[in-house]
Scaffold this motif. Structure first.
Motif, mmCIF file in Angstrom:
data_model
loop_
_atom_site.group_PDB
_atom_site.id
_atom_site.type_symbol
_atom_site.label_atom_id
_atom_site.label_comp_id
_atom_site.label_asym_id
_atom_site.label_seq_id
_atom_site.Cartn_x
_atom_site.Cartn_y
_atom_site.Cartn_z
ATOM 1 N N LYS A 57 104.335 46.701 63.954
ATOM 2 C CA LYS A 57 104.926 45.999 62.808
ATOM 3 C C LYS A 57 106.073 46.807 62.179
ATOM 4 O O LYS A 57 107.127 46.254 61.862
ATOM 5 C CB LYS A 57 103.821 45.721 61.778
ATOM 6 N N ASP A 58 105.850 48.121 62.012
ATOM 7 C CA ASP A 58 106.860 48.911 61.296
ATOM 8 C C ASP A 58 107.888 49.544 62.226
ATOM 9 O O ASP A 58 109.080 49.417 62.014
ATOM 10 C CB ASP A 58 106.180 50.010 60.452
ATOM 11 N N LYS A 59 107.402 50.222 63.287
ATOM 12 C CA LYS A 59 108.368 50.930 64.137
ATOM 13 C C LYS A 59 109.215 49.934 64.951
ATOM 14 O O LYS A 59 110.438 50.038 65.018
ATOM 15 C CB LYS A 59 107.654 51.895 65.082
ATOM 16 N N ILE A 60 108.565 48.968 65.588
ATOM 17 C CA ILE A 60 109.299 48.012 66.434
ATOM 18 C C ILE A 60 109.856 46.858 65.593
ATOM 19 O O ILE A 60 110.883 46.274 65.922
ATOM 20 C CB ILE A 60 108.374 47.445 67.547
ATOM 21 N N GLY A 61 109.138 46.548 64.506
ATOM 22 C CA GLY A 61 109.553 45.395 63.686
ATOM 23 C C GLY A 61 109.165 44.090 64.347
ATOM 24 O O GLY A 61 109.932 43.134 64.386
ATOM 25 N N SER A 62 107.947 44.033 64.881
ATOM 26 C CA SER A 62 107.503 42.819 65.583
ATOM 27 C C SER A 62 107.430 41.642 64.615
ATOM 28 O O SER A 62 107.437 41.820 63.392
ATOM 29 C CB SER A 62 106.133 43.045 66.234
ATOM 30 N N THR A 63 107.306 40.448 65.179
ATOM 31 C CA THR A 63 107.255 39.241 64.347
ATOM 32 C C THR A 63 105.864 39.032 63.742
ATOM 33 O O THR A 63 105.677 38.136 62.927
ATOM 34 C CB THR A 63 107.615 37.992 65.185
ATOM 35 N N GLU B 217 94.816 34.510 69.667
ATOM 36 C CA GLU B 217 93.728 34.281 68.712
ATOM 37 C C GLU B 217 93.969 35.129 67.458
ATOM 38 O O GLU B 217 94.840 35.998 67.448
ATOM 39 C CB GLU B 217 92.389 34.617 69.374
ATOM 40 N N GLU B 218 93.156 34.844 66.437
ATOM 41 C CA GLU B 218 93.299 35.546 65.145
ATOM 42 C C GLU B 218 93.359 37.066 65.312
ATOM 43 O O GLU B 218 94.159 37.749 64.666
ATOM 44 C CB GLU B 218 92.112 35.206 64.228
ATOM 45 N N ASP B 219 92.502 37.566 66.208
ATOM 46 C CA ASP B 219 92.418 39.013 66.412
ATOM 47 C C ASP B 219 93.761 39.601 66.880
ATOM 48 O O ASP B 219 94.132 40.707 66.499
ATOM 49 C CB ASP B 219 91.310 39.309 67.431
ATOM 50 N N HIS B 220 94.500 38.832 67.712
ATOM 51 C CA HIS B 220 95.808 39.321 68.181
ATOM 52 C C HIS B 220 96.778 39.452 67.009
ATOM 53 O O HIS B 220 97.551 40.401 66.921
ATOM 54 C CB HIS B 220 96.399 38.364 69.232
ATOM 55 N N ILE B 221 96.732 38.468 66.117
ATOM 56 C CA ILE B 221 97.643 38.481 64.958
ATOM 57 C C ILE B 221 97.283 39.657 64.042
ATOM 58 O O ILE B 221 98.156 40.387 63.573
ATOM 59 C CB ILE B 221 97.575 37.123 64.212
ATOM 60 N N ARG B 222 95.957 39.838 63.860
ATOM 61 C CA ARG B 222 95.499 40.972 63.022
ATOM 62 C C ARG B 222 95.973 42.296 63.619
ATOM 63 O O ARG B 222 96.472 43.162 62.916
ATOM 64 C CB ARG B 222 93.970 40.967 62.940
ATOM 65 N N ARG B 223 95.819 42.428 64.937
ATOM 66 C CA ARG B 223 96.225 43.687 65.598
ATOM 67 C C ARG B 223 97.739 43.901 65.513
ATOM 68 O O ARG B 223 98.214 45.030 65.380
ATOM 69 C CB ARG B 223 95.778 43.682 67.063
ATOM 70 N N ASP B 224 98.500 42.825 65.616
ATOM 71 C CA ASP B 224 99.969 42.914 65.550
ATOM 72 C C ASP B 224 100.397 43.339 64.140
ATOM 73 O O ASP B 224 101.121 44.316 63.946
ATOM 74 C CB ASP B 224 100.559 41.530 65.904
ATOM 75 N N LYS B 225 99.870 42.613 63.138
ATOM 76 C CA LYS B 225 100.262 42.902 61.742
ATOM 77 C C LYS B 225 99.700 44.218 61.254
ATOM 78 O O LYS B 225 100.259 44.862 60.371
ATOM 79 C CB LYS B 225 99.772 41.774 60.823
ATOM 80 N N GLY B 226 98.550 44.616 61.830
ATOM 81 C CA GLY B 226 97.867 45.826 61.338
ATOM 82 C C GLY B 226 98.331 47.096 62.033
ATOM 83 O O GLY B 226 97.891 48.183 61.682
ATOM 84 N N SER B 227 99.192 46.961 63.028
ATOM 85 C CA SER B 227 99.612 48.154 63.771
ATOM 86 C C SER B 227 100.933 48.656 63.217
ATOM 87 O O SER B 227 101.941 47.941 63.249
ATOM 88 C CB SER B 227 99.774 47.786 65.254
ATOM 89 N N SER B 228 100.943 49.902 62.707
ATOM 90 C CA SER B 228 102.212 50.381 62.153
ATOM 91 C C SER B 228 103.216 50.598 63.280
ATOM 92 O O SER B 228 104.418 50.471 63.090
ATOM 93 C CB SER B 228 102.015 51.634 61.304
ATOM 94 N N ARG C 269 120.488 40.451 65.105
ATOM 95 C CA ARG C 269 119.266 41.103 65.579
ATOM 96 C C ARG C 269 118.293 41.165 64.404
ATOM 97 O O ARG C 269 118.702 41.508 63.292
ATOM 98 C CB ARG C 269 119.616 42.515 66.091
ATOM 99 N N VAL C 270 117.014 40.838 64.649
ATOM 100 C CA VAL C 270 115.987 41.054 63.609
ATOM 101 C C VAL C 270 115.023 42.113 64.107
ATOM 102 O O VAL C 270 114.784 42.216 65.298
ATOM 103 C CB VAL C 270 115.170 39.785 63.239
ATOM 104 N N GLY C 271 114.462 42.855 63.181
ATOM 105 C CA GLY C 271 113.574 43.939 63.594
ATOM 106 C C GLY C 271 114.378 45.196 63.840
ATOM 107 O O GLY C 271 115.590 45.247 63.617
ATOM 108 N N GLU C 272 113.673 46.213 64.327
ATOM 109 C CA GLU C 272 114.296 47.532 64.480
ATOM 110 C C GLU C 272 115.023 47.639 65.818
ATOM 111 O O GLU C 272 114.951 46.752 66.648
ATOM 112 C CB GLU C 272 113.206 48.611 64.386
ATOM 113 N N GLY C 273 115.713 48.776 65.998
ATOM 114 C CA GLY C 273 116.317 49.047 67.296
ATOM 115 C C GLY C 273 117.826 49.132 67.256
ATOM 116 O O GLY C 273 118.461 48.639 66.325
#
Ligand code: GTP
Ligand code: IMP
Ligand code: MG
Length: 336
Positions: free
Chosen positions: A117-123, A103-114, A223-227
């Motif tokens: 989004k930033d450390k792991i480089g999630s999609t 749901e929208e809230d999951h996307i918000r939490r994914d994009k809004g979590s540093s 590879r995309v994202g961090e790691g």
């Protein structure tokens, strides 16, 4: 008879292409999608048309193949319904009633979590937070979404019936071995395991139902994202080789590297892979592009294929020489 197809590196190995090739060639009765969810982007190119799929199984080109999504896969209803209607597959598509809903809230939490989004480089597609809610037992399931009502099914029942009737089933996983929550370089991984045994669970078959596990490796992995990426090459080298790619879902530039034999060996063991599909052989040398006869590959390409078989210990049965389905060398009759 169930065949499982998995990625052996960090995703984007070209699973979409290989699945659709196999479906057209072998006429699978069912393709069932396993894997995490719409964080994946599978590309299929056929007769000049290019499709980018995030949820619908890549076996859609074969008109009488039933297309299913398993209980373990996360579904974003908006993304799914758009794909179903664009592909015109309404009459042969089904999603398991227990698939989890993003749901929208999951996307918000994914994009809004540093952290994500930033450390792991999630999609940023909401998969990580939705799997958190699944573990917390607070996630909505497909059976509770009225827009999905006409597609709701029981995937394990369909697969076991197909098995009894002697039909052929292809299970398509997403992501890859290096992104497994357990076997990848934690924490730089996705929110679930990505291997063949997980794919069984995702669609509801047991290990003894499976007759073949095909692992897909890209000649130059990305590879995309961090790691960590032990064999990563300088981006300038990737440009020089002409192998730069951009993500189907996020548009991010993919990092490139050289083939990692040690990673490939681990992927084969943990997946109990029986065959290797090797994609992007044209990345070794453009003269291999579009070649459809093994004998016409360059000596360097033949030597590389032999080295993979020798070091990894499993036959390379499918060789991909370009994105189009037709650019495939199929050695299964000779090698199996
Ligand atoms: P995920 O499920 O997201 O892991 O993706 P995937 O494994 O289905 O791969 P994806 O389609 O994201 O990326 C592979 C890219 O390589 C796509 O652009 C394909 O069209 C392309 N491709 C596949 N096989 C070949 C090949 O043999 N040669 C070349 N040049 N490109 C290929
Ligand atoms: P998430 O799955 O969106 O949480 O992202 C976690 C990590 O997995 C990030 O490094 C992503 O780039 C990577 N990832 C997830 N799905 C895919 C995929 O389908 N192809 C390639 N990388 C992926
Ligand atoms: Mg992809």
């Amino acid at each position: 008879m169930v065949t499982i197809l998995v990625g052996g590196q960090w995703g984007d190995e070209g699973k979409g292409k290989i699945v659709s090739y196999l479906c057209l060639k072998d006429k699978f009765d069912i393709t069932a999608r396993a894997g995490v969810g719409p964080n994946a982007g599978h590309t299929v190119e056929y007769k000049g048309k290019k499709y980018g799929l995030r949820l619908v199984p890549s076996g859609f080109l074969t008109e009488d193949t039933r297309l299913l999504i398993g209980a373990g896969v996360l579904v974003n209803p908006e993304v799914l319904l758009k794909e179903i209607s664009e592909l015109g597959i309404e009459d042969r598509f089904g999603v398991d009633m227990r698939a989890g809903i993003i749901e929208e809230d999951h996307i918000r939490r994914d994009k809004g979590s540093s952290h994500l989004k930033d450390k792991i480089g999630s999609t940023g597609t909401g998969c990580g937070p939705a799997n958190q809610d699944r573990a917390n037992r607070s996630l909505k399931l497909a059976k509770d979404v009225s827009a999905l009502e006409k597609y709701i099914t029981n995937v394990p029942d369909e697969l076991h019936k197909a098995k009894q009737e002697g039909k052929k089933v292809l299970v398509e996983c997403s992501q890859g071995f290096g992104l497994s929550l357990f076997y990848g370089d934690y924490p730089f991984v996705t929110s679930k395991d990505t291997n063949a045994a997980q794919a069984c669970v995702d669609v509801g078959v047991g290990p003894l139902d499976v007759s073949d596990v095909i692992v897909v490796f890209k000649s130059y992995p990305s590879r995309v994202g961090e790691g960590p990426f032990p064999t990563e090459m300088d981006p300038k080298e990737a440009e020089r080789l002409g192998i730069v790619e951009f993500g189907t879902v996020t548009g991010r530039k993919r990092r490139n590297g050289r083939f990692d034999f040690e990673l490939a060996r681990k992927a084969v063991l943990i997946n109990s892979a029986s065959q290797i599909a090797l994609t992007c052989i044209d990345y070794l040398d453009p003269r291999n592009k579009g070649v459809r006869d093994y004998e016409l590959l360059t000596d360097e390409a033949k030597a590389f294929i032999a080295e993979v078989e020798d070091k990894v210990g499993v036959p390379v049965t499918l060789i991909s020489t370009g994105p189009d389905l037709a650019d495939t060398i199929d050695l299964r009759e000779e090698k199996l």
